[in-house]
Write a protein that holds these residues in place. Structure first.
Motif, PDB file in Angstrom:
ATOM      1  N   THR A 177       0.847  -1.189   0.000  1.00 16.15           N
ATOM      2  CA  THR A 177       0.000   0.000   0.000  1.00 16.15           C
ATOM      3  C   THR A 177       0.879   1.234   0.000  1.00 16.15           C
ATOM      4  O   THR A 177       1.919   1.271   0.655  1.00 16.15           O
ATOM      5  CB  THR A 177      -0.986   0.024   1.186  1.00 16.15           C
ATOM      6  OG1 THR A 177      -1.820   1.181   1.072  1.00 16.15           O
ATOM      7  CG2 THR A 177      -0.296   0.054   2.539  1.00 16.15           C
ATOM      8  N   ILE A 179       1.282   4.955   1.195  1.00 15.04           N
ATOM      9  CA  ILE A 179       0.672   5.735   2.283  1.00 15.04           C
ATOM     10  C   ILE A 179       0.984   7.221   2.180  1.00 15.04           C
ATOM     11  O   ILE A 179       0.408   8.035   2.902  1.00 15.04           O
ATOM     12  CB  ILE A 179       1.066   5.203   3.683  1.00 15.04           C
ATOM     13  CG1 ILE A 179       2.579   5.188   3.879  1.00 15.04           C
ATOM     14  CG2 ILE A 179       0.455   3.836   3.931  1.00 15.04           C
ATOM     15  CD1 ILE A 179       2.990   4.994   5.339  1.00 15.04           C
ATOM     16  N   SER A 180       1.899   7.578   1.289  1.00 16.07           N
ATOM     17  CA  SER A 180       2.201   8.996   1.125  1.00 16.07           C
ATOM     18  C   SER A 180       2.700   9.258  -0.289  1.00 16.07           C
ATOM     19  O   SER A 180       3.475   8.473  -0.840  1.00 16.07           O
ATOM     20  CB  SER A 180       3.251   9.418   2.152  1.00 16.07           C
ATOM     21  OG  SER A 180       3.718  10.712   1.854  1.00 16.07           O
ATOM     22  N   LYS A 200      -0.290  12.610   2.753  1.00 14.66           N
ATOM     23  CA  LYS A 200      -0.797  11.342   3.272  1.00 14.66           C
ATOM     24  C   LYS A 200      -1.913  10.781   2.387  1.00 14.66           C
ATOM     25  O   LYS A 200      -2.782  11.521   1.935  1.00 14.66           O
ATOM     26  CB  LYS A 200      -1.339  11.572   4.700  1.00 14.66           C
ATOM     27  CG  LYS A 200      -1.505  10.301   5.509  1.00 14.66           C
ATOM     28  CD  LYS A 200      -1.757  10.627   6.979  1.00 14.66           C
ATOM     29  CE  LYS A 200      -1.869   9.356   7.804  1.00 14.66           C
ATOM     30  NZ  LYS A 200      -3.236   8.795   7.857  1.00 14.66           N
ATOM     31  N   LEU A 201      -1.859   9.494   2.130  1.00 17.22           N
ATOM     32  CA  LEU A 201      -2.887   8.834   1.311  1.00 17.22           C
ATOM     33  C   LEU A 201      -3.660   7.837   2.161  1.00 17.22           C
ATOM     34  O   LEU A 201      -3.138   7.306   3.128  1.00 17.22           O
ATOM     35  CB  LEU A 201      -2.245   8.071   0.159  1.00 17.22           C
ATOM     36  CG  LEU A 201      -1.437   8.847  -0.877  1.00 17.22           C
ATOM     37  CD1 LEU A 201      -0.800   7.887  -1.868  1.00 17.22           C
ATOM     38  CD2 LEU A 201      -2.335   9.840  -1.620  1.00 17.22           C
ATOM     39  N   ARG A 202      -4.885   7.567   1.763  1.00 17.82           N
ATOM     40  CA  ARG A 202      -5.654   6.527   2.418  1.00 17.82           C
ATOM     41  C   ARG A 202      -5.101   5.163   2.025  1.00 17.82           C
ATOM     42  O   ARG A 202      -4.829   4.908   0.853  1.00 17.82           O
ATOM     43  CB  ARG A 202      -7.122   6.631   1.989  1.00 17.82           C
ATOM     44  CG  ARG A 202      -7.978   5.646   2.715  1.00 17.82           C
ATOM     45  CD  ARG A 202      -9.436   5.956   2.506  1.00 17.82           C
ATOM     46  NE  ARG A 202     -10.263   4.986   3.209  1.00 17.82           N
ATOM     47  CZ  ARG A 202     -11.572   5.018   3.194  1.00 17.82           C
ATOM     48  NH1 ARG A 202     -12.212   5.959   2.522  1.00 17.82           N
ATOM     49  NH2 ARG A 202     -12.258   4.117   3.865  1.00 17.82           N
ATOM     50  N   LYS A 203      -4.943   4.309   3.031  1.00 17.65           N
ATOM     51  CA  LYS A 203      -4.382   2.977   2.785  1.00 17.65           C
ATOM     52  C   LYS A 203      -5.279   2.145   1.882  1.00 17.65           C
ATOM     53  O   LYS A 203      -6.488   2.166   2.019  1.00 17.65           O
ATOM     54  CB  LYS A 203      -4.294   2.242   4.117  1.00 17.65           C
ATOM     55  CG  LYS A 203      -2.910   2.172   4.676  1.00 17.65           C
ATOM     56  CD  LYS A 203      -2.960   1.251   5.868  1.00 17.65           C
ATOM     57  CE  LYS A 203      -1.911   1.616   6.872  1.00 17.65           C
ATOM     58  NZ  LYS A 203      -2.222   0.995   8.159  1.00 17.65           N
ATOM     59  N   ASN A 204      -4.654   1.426   0.989  1.00 13.45           N
ATOM     60  CA  ASN A 204      -5.400   0.528   0.115  1.00 13.45           C
ATOM     61  C   ASN A 204      -4.516  -0.684  -0.192  1.00 13.45           C
ATOM     62  O   ASN A 204      -3.833  -0.731  -1.206  1.00 13.45           O
ATOM     63  CB  ASN A 204      -5.804   1.287  -1.160  1.00 13.45           C
ATOM     64  CG  ASN A 204      -6.660   0.466  -2.081  1.00 13.45           C
ATOM     65  OD1 ASN A 204      -7.271  -0.532  -1.661  1.00 13.45           O
ATOM     66  ND2 ASN A 204      -6.706   0.850  -3.347  1.00 13.45           N
TER      67      ASN A 204
END
Ligand code: I3P
Length: 125
Positions: A21, A23-24, A29-33
C-alpha cells in the motif's frame, strides 16, 4: 564473506507476491489501500505488477510498469503504521512512502535484506 554475500544479494533479481500500500505521495498522506502485488526487484528498481501475467504482457508489448527508484531510498521495519505483522516501509527520495507486507516471515525477511542491500550498494556508487 560478508562482502561476497552482499554482492550476491545485490545481483539477485527477485520476484514474488507481497501486499503493498502507498501511504504517502511526496509527503501528502494517502488513504491505505492494501493489495496483493507481483513485485520484481530489477537492478535499481522495484517494479509492481498486478500478477506475473501482467509482467509477461508488459515485456511483450513494451508497456511501462509502475516502479520505485531505489536511489536515495530508505527502508525500515515498522510496527506502528499497520495492525499487520511483518511490515516494512520504503521511503523514496521524492518522499513517496510504501508499506510492504507478507504473512510469510521468511519471505519478508528475504525481501527486506535484498532491498536494503540494493539501496546500500546504490548509495556508494
Ligand atoms: C483501513 C483498512 C486498512 C487498515 C487501516 C484502516 O480502513 O482497514 O486495512 O490498515 O488502518 O483505516 P478502510 O478500509 O476503511 O480504509 P492495516 O490493515 O494496515 O492495519 P489504519 O487507519 O490504522 O491505517
Amino acid at each position: 564473506d560478508n562482502l561476497i554475500h552482499k554482492v550476491l544479494l545485490v545481483n539477485q533479481n527477485k520476484e514474488g507476491i507481497l501486499n503493498k500500500t502507498k501511504i504517502s505521495d511526496r509527503g501528502k498522506k494517502l488513504r491505505k489501500n492494501w493489495s496483493a502485488t507481483y513485485v520484481v526487484l530489477c537492478k535499481e528498481r522495484l517494479e509492481f505488477y498486478k500478477d506475473a501475467k501482467e509482467l509477461t504482457a508488459n515485456l511483450k508489448s513494451g508497456t511501462k510498469s509502475e516502479y520505485i527508484d531505489l536511489h536515495g531510498a530508505q527502508i525500515e521495519w515498522t510496527n506502528e503504521k499497520s495492525s499487520r505483522k511483518n511490515v516494512f516501509q520504503i521511503t523514496t527520495e521524492s518522499g513517496n512512502e510504501f508499506l510492504l507486507q507478507s504473512e510469510a516471515d521468511i519471505t519478508v525477511q528475504e525481501w527486506f535484506s535484498v532491498i536494503r542491500n540494493t539501496i546500500d550498494s546504490l548509495g556508494t556508487v
